[in-house]
Design a protein around this motif. Structure first.
Motif, mmCIF file in Angstrom:
data_model
loop_
_atom_site.group_PDB
_atom_site.id
_atom_site.type_symbol
_atom_site.label_atom_id
_atom_site.label_comp_id
_atom_site.label_asym_id
_atom_site.label_seq_id
_atom_site.Cartn_x
_atom_site.Cartn_y
_atom_site.Cartn_z
ATOM 1 N N PHE A 339 -40.181 23.637 -8.001
ATOM 2 C CA PHE A 339 -39.101 23.996 -8.428
ATOM 3 C C PHE A 339 -38.519 22.917 -8.940
ATOM 4 O O PHE A 339 -38.307 22.197 -9.292
ATOM 5 N N VAL A 340 -37.144 23.949 -10.676
ATOM 6 C CA VAL A 340 -36.312 23.293 -11.158
ATOM 7 C C VAL A 340 -34.834 23.142 -11.413
ATOM 8 O O VAL A 340 -34.747 24.006 -11.161
ATOM 9 N N PHE A 341 -33.804 22.039 -11.278
ATOM 10 C CA PHE A 341 -33.242 22.311 -11.923
ATOM 11 C C PHE A 341 -32.560 21.874 -12.596
ATOM 12 O O PHE A 341 -33.275 21.015 -13.253
ATOM 13 N N ALA A 342 -31.612 22.185 -13.310
ATOM 14 C CA ALA A 342 -30.988 22.540 -14.459
ATOM 15 C C ALA A 342 -28.962 22.443 -14.944
ATOM 16 O O ALA A 342 -28.738 23.365 -14.026
ATOM 17 N N ASN A 343 -29.128 22.146 -16.136
ATOM 18 C CA ASN A 343 -27.837 22.292 -16.528
ATOM 19 C C ASN A 343 -27.634 22.823 -17.936
ATOM 20 O O ASN A 343 -27.438 21.735 -18.572
ATOM 21 N N PHE A 344 -27.907 23.866 -18.364
ATOM 22 C CA PHE A 344 -27.583 24.480 -19.614
ATOM 23 C C PHE A 344 -26.478 24.262 -19.709
ATOM 24 O O PHE A 344 -25.448 24.475 -19.332
ATOM 25 N N ASN A 345 -27.192 23.649 -20.966
ATOM 26 C CA ASN A 345 -25.172 23.653 -21.988
ATOM 27 C C ASN A 345 -25.066 23.560 -23.286
ATOM 28 O O ASN A 345 -24.275 23.324 -24.104
ATOM 29 N N GLY A 346 -25.481 24.908 -23.752
ATOM 30 C CA GLY A 346 -25.745 25.385 -25.591
ATOM 31 C C GLY A 346 -26.375 24.004 -26.544
ATOM 32 O O GLY A 346 -26.470 24.410 -27.493
ATOM 33 N N THR A 347 -27.307 23.358 -26.107
ATOM 34 C CA THR A 347 -27.972 22.175 -26.816
ATOM 35 C C THR A 347 -29.112 22.467 -26.104
ATOM 36 O O THR A 347 -30.118 22.816 -25.919
#
Length: 565
Positions: A339-347
């Motif tokens: 399982f992959v957890f992340a926070n996309f922020n447009g970079t």
């Protein structure tokens, strides 16, 4: 099974204790090797059930730190985790002391028994109350960071969402983003100081109770350092200072000229190009569509992996209120699913999720059928080889995400890999100093960070930047609070990843085959053993950093600078 359909059920300590005691008796009463192995494999299967429940509770908590149910579940496991560790060690000691040990080694291999020896040095039931308190303090730090609600650009943002503003071409906006972040940390400055002070004290107490001079030795055992020592790490630091720091200085001086600033400040560091950094094109849906194409073309193994991840909803990458900061990859053994957890922020960091975190998940996927759970994953510095190397092996497909900016991405990625190593070295060095002198005050610790930053990152200026100029930069680094000594792992792995990159420039297919062969070995060897088996130099040998530094620097110098406007 799709992630949304995976059931969650607490595995209680009473259930764990009862089953573990039954299996412990089976191991102790075994009349032959077969009975001992049967007990081991049954315990192995039960451990998977426990790990799956703990992972699910953690995932659900990080997806929404305001969900009271999973806050309670995480706190429950934080409380019983040391007790589980006690039970686990008792069983493994029975295995270790079995009268059939020599025959057991033939099937289970020597590494398992070496790791049990290290586990014995890292734990004793008498420190359980201290471990519970440590978990509580780390949980408090997690919730504090996740609570950030920062007013910026007419929006309410969390710490992750500030990231893209730090890369803005407008210097005033970059500076304001750093000031907004600093405001949150300064507001919580006393709490951050006291949390870390308590963590240092509790970890030092544990070390003393186990008979160690300080926490450093215990910290190494907890990290399962089974093939190198703190003296080896010191050698690596020396190589970083000798070969990487001068290159980092050159790279940052060139960046300073490229973005046209008189004085290179911390808030200039994230901006690589005056025209703006390379940013991925399209919304998350498009990014994942391109990611699917990339992995289908890279290899049959990566194609199968990515299809599995997407079909089963095993990525959660959209940043939102209440979601924990950062990113990670974990696994759910009962469902043989990463399982992959992340926070996309447009970079460009969004694409790193598809390479770095997916690299971890890919390794987990390849090892999902290993019968012995201890061998599904190596020690953490080896795990980081999987992820950091995947970042480089996916270079040929970066045009899918960055289009005409793909060359800018590659340049920034390679230069960033080099300049990261001094920072990662500081994070580790700082912790050595702190735990060797646990009586230091918060202000003295801040001075240590300032001194190390001048030594390893002399190009970075924080003058006039409250919080940052005060030597508090490290308080943003989650690992320092939650996972002591888990950071040099990134530096060691980055060195190996750069070795793979250097070889891939000459023969991509041969380099990839080395990588896939090593990754398929899971945790069946030590870090240095895995590196050697891939025909690469150990980072503890001077030639490794010397060689990759030279090749990478030449590549950067030869790069067509017209593509970097």
């Amino acid at each position: 099974m799709k992630f949304s359909q995976i059931p969650y059920k607490r595995v209680t300590f009473e259930e764990i204790e009862k089953k573990a005691n039954e299996l412990l008796k089976k191991m102790n009463d075994a009349k032959n090797v077969k009975e001992a192995l049967d007990a081991f494999y049954e315990y192995n299967e039960f451990s998977d059930k426990i790990s799956t429940a703990i992972s699910m509770s953690y995932i659900k908590f990080t997806l929404n730190t305001e969900d009271d149910f999973f806050v309670t579940e995480k706190e429950y496991y934080d409380e019983i985790m040391p007790k589980i560790q006690d039970i686990d060690l008792k069983f493994k000691l029975a295995l270790y002391n079995s009268k059939f040990k020599d025959d057991l080694k033939k099937e289970l291999k020597d590494l398992l028994f070496l790791n049990i020896e290290i586990s014995m040095k890292a734990f004793d039931s008498k420190i359980i109350p201290h471990m519970q308190e440590e978990n509580r303090l780390v949980n408090e730090y997690d919730k504090l960071l996740a609570s950030a609600q920062i007013e910026f650009d007419g929006k309410t943002l969390n710490l992750s969402q500030l990231g893209k503003y730090k890369q803005n071409t407008d210097r005033d906006i970059r500076k304001a983003a750093y000031e907004a972040e600093a405001g949150f940390y300064l507001k919580n400055g006393e709490k951050l100081d006291s949390l870390y002070d308590e963590l240092v004290k509790i970890r030092t107490t544990m070390a003393k109770e186990l008979g160690y001079e300080n926490f450093v030795e215990l910290g190494y055992y907890r990290m399962m350092r089974n093939c190198y020592t703190k003296q080896d790490v010191q050698k690596f630091r020396d190589y970083v200072k000798k070969y990487i720091v001068p290159i980092a200085m050159d790279i940052k001086n060139e960046q300073k000229e490229r973005i046209n600033v008189d004085k290179f400040m911390l808030y200039d560091d994230p901006l690589e190009f005056l025209s703006g950094n390379a940013v991925p094109k399209g919304e998350p849906e498009k990014i994942f569509l391109q990611g699917k194409k990339m992995y289908s073309e890279l290899s049959s193994e990566t194609e199968e992996f990515m299809n599995f991840m997407l079909e089963n909803e095993l990525f959660d990458v959209i940043s939102r209120k209440g979601k924990a900061v950062g990113g990670y990859s974990t696994s759910l053994p009962d469902f043989k699913a990463p399982f992959v957890f992340a926070n996309f922020n447009g970079t460009s960091g969004d694409i790193d999720v598809l390479t770095h975190e997916a690299g971890h998940a890919f390794a987990s996927y390849l090892a999902r059928d290993f019968k012995i759970s201890d061998y599904r994953s190596p020690t953490l510095e080896s795990c980081e080889i999987h992820s950091m190397s995947m970042e480089f092996f996916t270079w040929p497909w970066m045009n899918l995400f960055f289009e005409e900016q793909s060359d800018k991405y590659k340049y920034a990625h390679l230069s960033g890999a080099l300049t990261f190593i001094p920072y990662g070295t500081i994070v580790d060095y700082f912790q050595h100093i702190v735990y060797e002198k646990p009586q230091m005050t918060p202000d003295e610790r801040k001075q240590v960070w300032k001194d190390l930053q001048k030594e390893f990152m002399p190009y970075l200026n924080t003058d006039g930047m409250p919080f940052f100029e005060d030597g508090r930069y490290w308080q943003r680094q989650h690992h320092i609070y939650s996972s002591p000594f888990y950071y040099i792992d990134y530096c060691l792995a980055q060195t190996v990843a750069l070795e793979y990159w250097a070889e891939s420039q000459i023969d991509y297919k041969a380099s990839w085959n080395k990588y896939i062969t090593m990754t398929k070995r899971g945790g069946t060897d030590t870090f240095t053993g895995l590196v050697k088996s891939a025909g690469l130099e150990s980072p503890f040998e001077e030639e490794a950093l010397k060689k990759v530094a030279k090749i990478a620097r030449e590549w950067l110098k030869d790069f067509d600078k017209d593509k970097l406007v």
